[in-house]
Design a protein around this motif. Structure first.
Motif, PDB file in Angstrom:
ATOM      1  N   LEU A 176      -2.647   5.097   0.626  1.00  0.00           N
ATOM      2  CA  LEU A 176      -3.425   4.827   1.839  1.00  0.00           C
ATOM      3  C   LEU A 176      -4.777   4.216   1.489  1.00  0.00           C
ATOM      4  CD1 LEU A 176      -3.746   4.955   4.865  1.00  0.00           C
ATOM      5  CD2 LEU A 176      -4.559   7.324   4.641  1.00  0.00           C
ATOM      6  N   THR A 177      -5.459   4.794   0.506  1.00  0.00           N
ATOM      7  CA  THR A 177      -6.771   4.274   0.101  1.00  0.00           C
ATOM      8  C   THR A 177      -6.645   2.879  -0.487  1.00  0.00           C
ATOM      9  OG1 THR A 177      -7.610   6.496  -0.319  1.00  0.00           O
ATOM     10  CG2 THR A 177      -8.779   4.672  -1.355  1.00  0.00           C
ATOM     11  N   THR A 219      -4.280   0.670   0.158  1.00  0.00           N
ATOM     12  CA  THR A 219      -3.926  -0.260   1.233  1.00  0.00           C
ATOM     13  C   THR A 219      -5.134  -0.612   2.082  1.00  0.00           C
ATOM     14  OG1 THR A 219      -1.669   0.624   1.323  1.00  0.00           O
ATOM     15  CG2 THR A 219      -2.446  -0.611   3.244  1.00  0.00           C
ATOM     16  N   THR A 220      -5.909   0.386   2.468  1.00  0.00           N
ATOM     17  CA  THR A 220      -7.079   0.106   3.309  1.00  0.00           C
ATOM     18  C   THR A 220      -8.122  -0.708   2.541  1.00  0.00           C
ATOM     19  OG1 THR A 220      -8.052   2.273   2.705  1.00  0.00           O
ATOM     20  CG2 THR A 220      -6.782   2.139   4.762  1.00  0.00           C
ATOM     21  N   THR A 221      -8.258  -0.455   1.239  1.00  0.00           N
ATOM     22  CA  THR A 221      -9.220  -1.218   0.432  1.00  0.00           C
ATOM     23  C   THR A 221      -8.820  -2.686   0.360  1.00  0.00           C
ATOM     24  OG1 THR A 221      -9.723   0.738  -0.904  1.00  0.00           O
ATOM     25  CG2 THR A 221     -10.324  -1.402  -1.817  1.00  0.00           C
ATOM     26  N   ILE A 257      -9.480  -4.310   3.700  1.00  0.00           N
ATOM     27  CA  ILE A 257     -10.906  -4.566   3.893  1.00  0.00           C
ATOM     28  C   ILE A 257     -11.304  -5.872   3.217  1.00  0.00           C
ATOM     29  CG2 ILE A 257     -13.223  -3.802   3.198  1.00  0.00           C
ATOM     30  CD1 ILE A 257     -12.195  -0.918   3.628  1.00  0.00           C
ATOM     31  N   ALA A 264     -12.139   2.881   7.318  1.00  0.00           N
ATOM     32  CA  ALA A 264     -11.168   3.302   6.315  1.00  0.00           C
ATOM     33  C   ALA A 264     -11.446   4.732   5.842  1.00  0.00           C
ATOM     34  CB  ALA A 264     -11.206   2.341   5.130  1.00  0.00           C
ATOM     35  N   SER A 281      -8.792   8.028   6.291  1.00  0.00           N
ATOM     36  CA  SER A 281      -8.186   8.443   5.027  1.00  0.00           C
ATOM     37  C   SER A 281      -8.094   9.971   4.935  1.00  0.00           C
ATOM     38  CB  SER A 281      -8.981   7.912   3.849  1.00  0.00           C
ATOM     39  OG  SER A 281      -8.952   6.508   3.834  1.00  0.00           O
TER      40      SER A 281
END
Length: 351
Positions: free
Chosen positions: A93-94, A96-98, A101, A347, A351
């Motif tokens: 998840l982290t 993917t969101t990074t 961004i 994000a 998370s």
């Protein structure tokens, strides 16, 4: 010593001397990142009337070598900071969101810069610096699109300004936003531009927050390779279309073919050599247990190379011209800074 070396050696020496001064300032005031000091020193030197003739004359060839070639070497060594194992430890998840961004900030800033009518490669360079890793990313991208030092200077000044503002602004919002220490570290890593600025901002929340911030930041740095490679592919295709007679209705003469071949030979490679080197060192760091002494030496070399490069880029900034014509660029920079900060905060919260 050959004539070429004599031409650029003085500019290299000036960049090395400025790096020593930046190191001294950073030692006295550790909260100020060394690379930020190097850029600011370059900007100051570039504005002083007594030094400007030297900067634009005898020192210019060496400063240009520092801004381009040393920057690329520094980007290559940056790969030794990245371990894919550490990045994988963040969780899907982290990660993917990074990545999202970076992509949203890059294309959002690029669109905004073009909408605001920024000239030349400025929209692309600003988007690269704000989305990925500050001035070092700008230097890497400028090498692919063959941007002039003067064209690179404004994006470098903007990303340095906004990254420095982040050091002061984000900690003020830490507790009012109700973020835990680790959430603050996540926010800083996902939203601040340069690695040094991330360290300076996140360290106030403790070692755990700093560790999270650095790993997330380095995940963003890893995005430098695919984005630069994608732009290199686009540049190759654009240049190929520019010299191709297809669709013009005209036969291709021998002169046209020769010109096309010559232009094609000068097109940027699909994967620039320094990006390949960066990826190779990422794999080395991931797969090979390197001695701590090697990593320390590589980190020192990388810092020195980037500091010299950023000083060289800073000397190309002309504040008078920036103040007269850079209002739109400043607006794009501040909007991009706000965009990535908001996306990073979102994000963190999911998370």
């Amino acid at each position: 010593m050959g004539r070429v070396e004599r031409v650029w050696i003085w500019g290299i020496a000036a960049a090395a001397g400025a790096t020593l001064v930046a190191w001294a300032v950073h030692s006295i005031v550790p909260a100020v990142p060394l690379l930020t000091v190097a850029v600011v020193l370059g900007i100051i030197v570039g504005q002083l009337p007594v030094l400007r003739p030297a900067v634009t004359g005898a020192l210019k060839p060496g400063l240009s070598v520092a801004a381009k070639r040393l920057m690329r070497l520094g980007v290559v060594l940056l790969g030794l900071k990245l371990s894919l194992v550490d990045i994988a430890g963040l969780g899907w998840l982290t990660i993917t969101t990074t990545v999202l961004i970076v992509i949203l900030t890059f294309f959002g800033t690029l669109w905004l810069g073009r909408t605001m009518g920024l000239p030349g490669h400025q929209p692309l360079l600003i988007a690269t610096g704000f989305a990925i890793c500050g001035a070092s990313a700008i230097g890497a991208m400028s090498g692919v699109v063959k941007a002039k030092d003067e064209e690179t200077a404004t994006p470098v000044a903007l990303v340095t300004l906004c990254g420095t503002l982040a050091i002061g602004v984000l900690p003020l919002l830490w507790h009012p936003l109700g973020l835990t220490d680790l959430q603050f570290g996540h926010w800083v890593g996902a939203g601040v531009h340069d690695v040094g600025q991330v360290v300076a901002t996140a360290q106030i929340a403790g070692t755990a927050a700093l560790a999270v911030a650095v790993v997330i930041k380095l995940t963003r740095v890893l995005m430098l390779a695919p984005i630069v490679a994608s732009v290199a592919v686009y540049e190759r295709r654009r240049q190929a279309v520019a010299v191709s007679p297809v669709g013009s209705g005209l036969p291709q003469s021998d002169d046209t073919a020769t010109a096309a071949a010559t232009t094609g030979a000068r097109r940027p490679p699909v994967l620039p050599l320094f990006v390949a080197g960066f990826l190779a060192l990422v794999l080395v760091r991931t797969l090979v247990p390197l001695p701590p002494a090697v990593l320390v030496a590589a980190d020192l070399a990388q810092t020195v190379l980037l500091a010299m490069a950023l000083f060289g880029l800073g000397t190309a900034v002309r504040l008078g011209s920036l103040l007269r014509t850079g209002g739109r660029a400043l607006g794009v920079g501040l909007a991009s800074w706000l965009l990535i900060a908001v996306l990073a905060l979102g994000a963190v919260l999911i998370s």
